[in-house]
Write an enzyme that holds these catalytic residues in place. Structure first.
Site: not given
Ligand code: G6P
Ligand code: MG
Length: 218
Positions: A9, A11
């Site tokens: 993953d 983030d």
């Molecule tokens: C990751 C993060 C989420 C986020 C998602 C979409 O999964 O953990 O918190 O909402 O990505 O991210 P984006 O950058 O497309 O808004």
């Molecule tokens: Mg994450």
């Protein structure tokens, strides 16, 4: 398990952008007139942008038209982009570069499995794109975690059976996505939150992948 590929993953695992997502949602909640806490934020990790907004609005007990939802999701992303546009290679979390590099040298395939539509920009800004043999991001999938799509797509692109893939995740939804895909999962973070993971570590600093594998095989 016989390890052939690792899926990461992004983030909160490779970079500390989970914090930026929180700050951006927090500020949106503020402007809508309610409080959004760090513990509320756990529910948004690994969840797509639009689904995150739905959860946020449910917490604030706010109803919006579809048009306004799109507007607020865009607003949140603009705030988030202000944070990530300041990122450099220094923002990769401690030990990550070393861990990825050791895996590559050991012949393990590396994949990224993120539902973020901003993933490529973050990988490029922090200069870690070249570590990955396959990249799956939010622009390539229809279902966010806990659906296994992101990790199954990663395994397919790496030509590897799901049972030979190991996932690294900081989100409860991500751990569930890995398990739904038939993969083992190392949780990055605290045992209180990631209890469902097969192994939990605080981060990558000083982490040896051989000890990870022997722990998982015990
Ligand atoms: C990751 C993060 C989420 C986020 C998602 C979409 O999964 O953990 O918190 O909402 O990505 O991210 P984006 O950058 O497309 O808004
Ligand atoms: Mg994450």
């Amino acid at each position: 398990m016989i390890l052939k590929a690792c899926l990461f993953d992004l983030d909160g695992v490779l970079v500390d952008t989970a914090r930026f997502h929180y700050l951006a949602w927090h500020s949106l909640a503020n402007s809508l007139g309610f409080k959004f806490t760090e513990s509320d934020n756990e529910r948004l990790k690994g969840v797509s942008r639009m689904d995150s907004l739905e959860i946020l609005l449910e917490i604030g007990n706010i109803k919006l038209s579809e048009k306004d939802k799109l507007k607020y999701a865009q607003e949140k992303n603009q705030l988030y982009l202000q944070y990530i546009r300041k990122m450099t290679r220094e923002d990769v979390l401690p030990g990550v570069r070393e861990f990825l590099s050791t895996l590559r040298h050991s012949g393990i395939l590396l994949g990224l499995g993120s539902v973020s539509r901003n993933a490529l920009e973050i990988l490029n800004r922090t200069d870690i794109t070249a570590f990955f043999d396959a990249i799956v991001d939010g622009t390539m999938i229809t279902h966010a975690k806990p659906d296994p799509e992101v990790f199954l797509t990663g395994a397919r692109l790496l030509n590897t059976d799901p049972e030979s893939c190991l996932v690294f995740e900081d989100a409860v939804a991500g751990v569930r996505a890995a398990h739904h895909a038939g993969m083992k999962c190392v949780g990055i973070g605290s045992p209180e939150i990631l209890a469902e993971a097969d192994l939990i570590v605080p981060g990558f600093q000083g982490l040896s992948w051989k000890s990870v594998i022997s722990n998982l095989n015990e």
